[in-house]
Structure formats: C-alpha cells, structure tokens
Design a protein around this motif. Structure first.
Motif, PDB file in Angstrom:
ATOM      1  N   ASP A 199     -42.548  31.659  23.446  1.00  0.00           N
ATOM      2  CA  ASP A 199     -43.511  32.570  22.822  1.00  0.00           C
ATOM      3  C   ASP A 199     -44.963  32.130  23.022  1.00  0.00           C
ATOM      4  O   ASP A 199     -45.698  31.921  22.064  1.00  0.00           O
ATOM      5  N   HIS A 238     -38.250  33.781  19.854  1.00  0.00           N
ATOM      6  CA  HIS A 238     -38.381  35.153  19.366  1.00  0.00           C
ATOM      7  C   HIS A 238     -38.899  35.297  17.937  1.00  0.00           C
ATOM      8  O   HIS A 238     -39.697  36.167  17.659  1.00  0.00           O
ATOM      9  N   ASP A 271     -41.200  35.441  26.379  1.00  0.00           N
ATOM     10  CA  ASP A 271     -42.433  35.981  25.783  1.00  0.00           C
ATOM     11  C   ASP A 271     -43.640  35.172  26.229  1.00  0.00           C
ATOM     12  O   ASP A 271     -44.402  34.635  25.426  1.00  0.00           O
ATOM     13  N   HIS A 317     -40.572  32.943  16.232  1.00  0.00           N
ATOM     14  CA  HIS A 317     -41.796  32.145  16.093  1.00  0.00           C
ATOM     15  C   HIS A 317     -41.726  31.166  14.908  1.00  0.00           C
ATOM     16  O   HIS A 317     -42.753  30.754  14.388  1.00  0.00           O
ATOM     17  N   HIS A 321     -41.135  40.918  25.104  1.00  0.00           N
ATOM     18  CA  HIS A 321     -42.467  41.354  25.557  1.00  0.00           C
ATOM     19  C   HIS A 321     -42.573  41.284  27.085  1.00  0.00           C
ATOM     20  O   HIS A 321     -43.251  42.110  27.693  1.00  0.00           O
ATOM     21  N   HIS A 381     -33.729  34.047  24.569  1.00  0.00           N
ATOM     22  CA  HIS A 381     -34.933  34.401  23.802  1.00  0.00           C
ATOM     23  C   HIS A 381     -34.585  34.702  22.342  1.00  0.00           C
ATOM     24  O   HIS A 381     -35.009  34.011  21.433  1.00  0.00           O
ATOM     25  N   HIS A 397     -47.160  34.020  24.649  1.00  0.00           N
ATOM     26  CA  HIS A 397     -47.870  35.261  24.289  1.00  0.00           C
ATOM     27  C   HIS A 397     -49.323  35.310  24.755  1.00  0.00           C
ATOM     28  O   HIS A 397     -50.219  35.716  23.999  1.00  0.00           O
TER      29      HIS A 397
HETATM   30 ZN    ZN Z   1     -42.476  36.431  20.699  1.00  0.00          ZN
END
Ligand code: ZN
Length: 244
Positions: free
Chosen positions: A8, A147, A36, A149, A63, A115, A10
C-alpha cells in the motif's frame, strides 16, 4: 536471507523513499510488495518505477487493477474514484503495462503473498474469521497480505481453528513457531490507517524465522503538498497526518 515487505505505497513517494532508506541499512536481499502501488497519492509513476528497479516480487492491489481497468472504480468512494481517474490519466503506458502484468498471488522465499486475501485481492481481512478462507488455501506457513493498511498479524495454532489477532501499530517482532501458521500485514507505506502516521513496513528473516514490523516517520508535509498541487481531494492530504 532477509526480505523487505512493503504494501500500500499508494503513490506516496516521500514515504516510499524513507522506507527504502531504512531498509538499505538492514541487509535486505529481496523485496516483497503486496500491491496498491498507486491510487490516492500524487506520484504513481515514480512509485511504479522504484518498485520496478528493486529486486521485487509484487502482487496486484485493487487500486492497481482499477488504474488499468476502467469500470473497477465504481466500487470506490467518490474521493478514491477521483484519485484513480487522475492516476489513470497520468500513468505512463509502461507503468500501466507493468501494473497489468501483476498476479493476484505469489509464493517466494517460502511465504505466500496477496493483497486482500488469498481468495480475493479485493477482500478485507480485519477480523479473525475473515482469515479462514486464506488459511484454508495456504500452502506455506506464512502469508503476507495488505489492503486494510493496519499493521497486525494472525496466529493459527491448528488447522481450521479461529486465529488470534495481534495488532502491531507501534511495531513489533513475530517469532515464527513450528506448527503454527501466520497471516501478517506489514501495514501501509503510503497511507497508514492504524492511528499512527508513520510509514509501516516489515522485515522477514527467512533464516531466523521472524518478522519485524517497523514504523518510520517521514516528511508528511511534502506528500500533502504534492497531493494538493496535483488537485487531488484535500482529505487525501489531511488523513495522512491523522493516520486514518
Ligand atoms: Zn490500499
């Protein structure tokens, strides 16, 4: 061998660079990424390129999927949707192709990667009973997932049994014990949601049989500025400081 486990990211390049910097001092032989890489943040291309430069096995996140597959964003919140539409626009063809090639699961270094869950990259695991479908599919002793977080792990002492859930929002070390199985979430590099704004990652030591979850403070203000300058929803900047 030691692996750096990241999830993640991001599009938060400042946090990602800080994590790689911290890992560079830890004798890391390979990297495991739980997906992600893009979404929410303002530096999706740079984050894809950094992952591609590492000796890294990565699985796909929701994502990442939405960045490549128009229509997937319809399940997103309005703010997340705005971010992924922007990401889709700025992503280079090269990076889009890279994300499109990522698989849902992988096995490397004696551990499994996914994920959301081993059954579904878009499923959320936040409670002990939500791990059971993954434990049923697991072929190794340890599975890393992301996923949500949240930095945490689940320990299953017997097949089919409900695991014990242990939070690690302040970091911590998990010693892998023979006969037990584990699902481990290293937390988020780029958007932690466990009320700790520091970037989160893990170090998996395959020789010692341990997983260390580490938190590292980074320059949140610079990431926030990049989000605002890109015209992304302001809440994406504000939430980073709160760790939500
Ligand atoms: Zn995420």
């Amino acid at each position: 061998m030691r692996y750096g486990v990241i999830s993640d990211i991001h599009g938060n390049l400042v946090a990602f660079e800080r994590v790689l910097d911290a890992l560079s001092e830890r004798d890391i032989g390979g990297y495991l990424c739980l997906g992600d890489i893009v979404g929410y943040g303002a530096r999706p291309n740079e984050c894809c390129e950094l992952v591609r430069e590492l000796d890294c096995v990565s699985v796909v996140g929701n994502h990442d999927l939405a960045a490549c597959q128009p229509g997937k964003e319809r399940w997103f919140t309005p703010a997340a949707r705005a971010c992924i539409l922007w990401t889709r626009e700025v992503l280079t063809d090269d990076n889009r192709e890279f994300l499109a090639t990522l698989q849902a699961t992988a096995t490397v270094g004696g551990v499994e990667l996914c994920h959301g869950s081993l059954a579904d990259p878009e499923a959320y695991v936040t409670m002990p009973d939500e791990t059971l479908s993954s434990f049923a599919l697991m072929e190794q002793q340890v599975c890393f997932f992301g996923h949500t977080h949240y930095a945490e792990w689940y320990v299953q002492s017997e097949a089919g049994k409900l695991p014990v859930q242990l939070g690690a929002a302040a970091g911590g070390t998990l010693e892998i014990v023979r006969g037990h199985r584990y699902m481990v979430n290293p937390g988020a590099v780029g958007q932690p949601r466990d009320r700790n704004s520091q970037a989160s990652f893990a170090i998996y030591d395959a020789d010692n049989g341990s997983v260390e979850i580490v938190r590292a403070g980074y320059d949140v203000a610079t990431t926030q500025q990049q989000i605002i300058e890109a015209g992304l929803p302001e809440n994406m900047a504000a939430r980073l400081l709160m760790g939500v």
